[in-house]
Design a protein around this motif. Structure first.
Motif, mmCIF file in Angstrom:
data_model
loop_
_atom_site.group_PDB
_atom_site.id
_atom_site.type_symbol
_atom_site.label_atom_id
_atom_site.label_comp_id
_atom_site.label_asym_id
_atom_site.label_seq_id
_atom_site.Cartn_x
_atom_site.Cartn_y
_atom_site.Cartn_z
ATOM 1 N N HIS A 1 0.838 -1.197 0.000
ATOM 2 C CA HIS A 1 0.000 0.000 0.000
ATOM 3 C C HIS A 1 0.874 1.249 0.000
ATOM 4 N N PRO A 2 0.542 2.220 -0.836
ATOM 5 C CA PRO A 2 1.326 3.462 -0.815
ATOM 6 C C PRO A 2 1.073 4.245 0.475
ATOM 7 N N ALA A 3 2.085 4.916 0.933
ATOM 8 C CA ALA A 3 1.960 5.760 2.121
ATOM 9 C C ALA A 3 2.509 7.136 1.786
ATOM 10 N N ASP A 4 1.994 8.153 2.458
ATOM 11 C CA ASP A 4 2.467 9.518 2.267
ATOM 12 C C ASP A 4 3.426 9.951 3.364
ATOM 13 N N LEU A 5 3.347 9.287 4.510
ATOM 14 C CA LEU A 5 4.189 9.637 5.650
ATOM 15 C C LEU A 5 4.287 8.420 6.550
ATOM 16 N N LEU A 6 5.485 8.191 7.100
ATOM 17 C CA LEU A 6 5.713 7.091 8.027
ATOM 18 C C LEU A 6 6.224 7.647 9.344
ATOM 19 N N LEU A 7 5.537 7.308 10.433
ATOM 20 C CA LEU A 7 6.019 7.615 11.781
ATOM 21 C C LEU A 7 6.554 6.307 12.337
ATOM 22 N N LEU A 8 7.802 6.326 12.771
ATOM 23 C CA LEU A 8 8.497 5.083 13.064
ATOM 24 C C LEU A 8 9.188 5.152 14.418
ATOM 25 N N ASP A 9 8.780 4.261 15.315
ATOM 26 C CA ASP A 9 9.437 4.147 16.615
ATOM 27 C C ASP A 9 10.854 3.625 16.394
ATOM 28 N N VAL A 10 11.791 4.113 17.178
ATOM 29 C CA VAL A 10 13.183 3.682 17.041
ATOM 30 C C VAL A 10 13.416 2.351 17.739
ATOM 31 N N VAL A 11 12.993 2.234 18.994
ATOM 32 C CA VAL A 11 13.287 1.040 19.792
ATOM 33 C C VAL A 11 12.081 0.097 19.771
ATOM 34 N N MET A 12 12.275 -1.041 19.080
ATOM 35 C CA MET A 12 11.240 -2.074 19.010
ATOM 36 C C MET A 12 11.935 -3.427 19.025
ATOM 37 N N PRO A 13 11.236 -4.464 19.512
ATOM 38 C CA PRO A 13 11.823 -5.805 19.462
ATOM 39 C C PRO A 13 11.916 -6.283 18.015
ATOM 40 N N GLY A 14 12.829 -7.190 17.753
ATOM 41 C CA GLY A 14 13.031 -7.654 16.387
ATOM 42 C C GLY A 14 13.726 -6.569 15.597
ATOM 43 N N MET A 15 13.164 -6.210 14.470
ATOM 44 C CA MET A 15 13.723 -5.149 13.634
ATOM 45 C C MET A 15 13.415 -3.796 14.276
ATOM 46 N N ASN A 16 14.447 -2.991 14.532
ATOM 47 C CA ASN A 16 14.190 -1.669 15.119
ATOM 48 C C ASN A 16 13.905 -0.651 14.015
ATOM 49 N N GLY A 17 13.557 0.545 14.428
ATOM 50 C CA GLY A 17 13.176 1.581 13.472
ATOM 51 C C GLY A 17 14.296 1.977 12.526
ATOM 52 N N PHE A 18 15.521 2.076 13.021
ATOM 53 C CA PHE A 18 16.649 2.425 12.154
ATOM 54 C C PHE A 18 16.874 1.348 11.088
ATOM 55 N N GLU A 19 16.709 0.074 11.472
ATOM 56 C CA GLU A 19 16.892 -1.021 10.511
ATOM 57 C C GLU A 19 15.809 -0.977 9.427
#
Length: 135
Positions: free
Chosen positions: A57-75
């Motif tokens: 799905h296309p998105a116009d903006l992504l808000l992304l938490d940095v610290v998460m289990p598994g794949m983190n936001g930076f990854e």
């Protein structure tokens, strides 16, 4: 404050939020409602779910938490920016980690903003408008 001007018939922007904390997702949802910000809001609780959604799905903006289990936001950010389909997707990092080295890292990676937690509804929607105006 007014909504970004959109041509007649153009759909509302899609904002994807990825955060593993349900309370943060609820805060963002309530901010959008409280501030009467018109958008398609997609709330996801993991980077993997976010990647799967964005691939379809296309998105116009992504808000992304940095610290998460598994794949983190930076990854996830690095993965998305390596793909030409999403290289121009504006990303705002969200994090309770407000140490300068994390903020600098996120911005130098190419994020359009880095918002510290706790989240403030008026600040969130003002930043949504700012990013979507320039998109």
């Amino acid at each position: 404050m007014t909504e970004p001007v959109r041509p007649p018939g153009e759909p509302e922007p899609t904002i994807v939020v990825i955060d593993d904390e349900p309370a943060n997702l609820q805060i963002i949802k309530m901010a959008v409602v409280r501030e009467q910000f018109r958008c398609n809001l997609v709330l996801l609780d993991s980077a993997q779910k976010g990647l799967e959604f964005i691939e379809k799905h296309p998105a116009d903006l992504l808000l992304l938490d940095v610290v998460m289990p598994g794949m983190n936001g930076f990854e996830l950010f690095t993965h998305l920016k390596a793909d030409p389909r999403w290289a121009d997707l504006p990303v705002i990092f969200l994090s309770a980690v407000n140490e300068p080295q994390y903020i600098i890292q996120g911005l130098e990676m190419g994020a359009v903003d880095y918002i510290g937690k706790p989240l403030i509804s008026q600040v969130l929607t003002a930043r949504f408008r700012s990013v979507l105006r320039t998109k």
